[in-house]
Design a protein around this motif. Structure first.
Motif, PDB file in Angstrom:
ATOM      1  N   ASP A  72     -21.550  28.749 -16.222  1.00  0.00           N
ATOM      2  CA  ASP A  72     -22.022  30.132 -16.144  1.00  0.00           C
ATOM      3  C   ASP A  72     -22.036  30.789 -17.522  1.00  0.00           C
ATOM      4  N   HIS A 107     -25.509  24.547 -11.932  1.00  0.00           N
ATOM      5  CA  HIS A 107     -24.160  24.505 -12.471  1.00  0.00           C
ATOM      6  C   HIS A 107     -23.830  23.068 -12.889  1.00  0.00           C
ATOM      7  N   SER A 126     -14.797  32.616 -12.825  1.00  0.00           N
ATOM      8  CA  SER A 126     -16.009  32.678 -13.629  1.00  0.00           C
ATOM      9  C   SER A 126     -15.824  33.600 -14.829  1.00  0.00           C
ATOM     10  N   GLN A 140     -25.087  29.491 -19.318  1.00  0.00           N
ATOM     11  CA  GLN A 140     -26.289  30.063 -18.728  1.00  0.00           C
ATOM     12  C   GLN A 140     -26.534  31.477 -19.255  1.00  0.00           C
ATOM     13  N   THR A 141     -25.457  32.220 -19.476  1.00  0.00           N
ATOM     14  CA  THR A 141     -25.587  33.587 -19.983  1.00  0.00           C
ATOM     15  C   THR A 141     -25.873  33.613 -21.478  1.00  0.00           C
TER      16      THR A 141
END
Length: 299
Positions: free
Chosen positions: A105, A132, A229, A108-109
């Protein structure tokens, strides 16, 4: 086996059927009608003298012969595709393809979000599927073609994959603006007294290697929240008196309402890399994509 009745289209259909294990989904993947795929499956059964796929409660179950054909079939078709496309150039403005990228995550950001925004401008016909990252499965998924590119720490990458370093990440300390005990800086002892949130991807842990480093200094921090997360952390820190150590790129350009400080003691960072399977190495579109990821990582 009468190979004179076997053509390339039948093999492509067999590959799709073994991958999807469902006639309807295979037809969608091949842009064919369901009756056409059913007819080709009937021909394949006749050629191989085997049912190949048997009806099941959900979809279809491959026979032992079908499973034995899967990997050699993929390798053969990949070679054919490579020969057919190796000479082609890639025009991002007119390209139409789907790429699948796996990452945590945080990545991805910090990396893939700006990549997608860049692709919308440069290659509007390129669709991106984000998944993921599962380090225990990434090699198998890449070898099957389910993942085109993975972002991870080099130590997590399988030895058989190609790899390119992206950047070195470091940790920063975040606290909300107006935090009563954090006013632009914090001492080591002051840090240990602050209530903190940590990230435990597996869930439930209340300590990290940071706690071992603090214990060596005779200190113990106050971890009151364990999150699954990284994406959860900046928001809750901005709304409370909790503080957190997070990768710097997670909050770069997203630090509204936050103080971003250097940690009050040395913390090892980590390396990040992109990995891909040999099957994608020479593909011009994949090469172009990897160059875009490198460009974003460099900034």
């Amino acid at each position: 086996m009468d190979t004179s009745r076997l053509d390339l289209n039948l093999l492509v259909t067999l590959e799709a059927l073994l991958a999807e294990r469902n006639v309807t989904r295979a037809a969608e993947r091949l842009h064919l009608s369901q009756p056409a795929v059913s007819a080709q499956l009937s021909r394949l059964r006749d050629v191989f003298q085997d049912p190949l796929l048997l009806p099941a409660q959900r979809g279809m179950t491959p026979t032992a012969k079908a499973l034995s054909l899967l990997e050699p079939l993929r390798q053969a078709l990949d070679q054919v595709r490579g020969v057919a496309t190796s000479h082609l150039t890639f025009d991002p403005a007119s390209a139409a393809l789907t790429v699948t990228i796996a990452a945590s995550d945080y990545l991805q950001t910090s990396v893939l979000q700006p990549l997608v925004l860049k692709l919308r401008r440069e290659a509007p016909g390129v669709r991106v599927a984000l998944r993921h990252m599962d380090p225990s499965q990434h090699e198998a998924l890449m070898s099957r073609g389910d993942i085109d590119l993975g972002l991870m720490m080099p130590s997590e990458a399988a030895p058989g994959l190609r790899m390119r370093s992206l950047y070195h990440e470091r940790y920063v300390l975040i606290a909300r603006r107006g935090h009563p005990a954090v006013k632009g800086k914090v001492t080591l002892k002051g840090y240990a007294k602050l209530e903190q949130v940590i990230v435990s991807p597996a869930g439930g842990a209340f300590s990290t290697p940071v706690d071992h480093a603090l214990a060596a200094l005779g200190l113990r921090r106050q971890v009151v929240l364990s999150a699954a997360s990284f994406l959860f952390v900046p928001d809750i820190v901005s709304r409370s008196d909790l503080v957190a150590l997070v990768p710097e790129r997670l909050v770069k350009g997203r630090a509204t309402g936050l103080q971003v400080l250097a940690p009050p003691f040395p913390i090892d960072g980590f390396e990040l890399a992109m990995v891909w399977h040999e099957r994608n190495h020479g593909h011009v579109a994949q090469q172009w994509l990897r160059e875009r990821v490198l460009g974003i990582a460099a900034t």
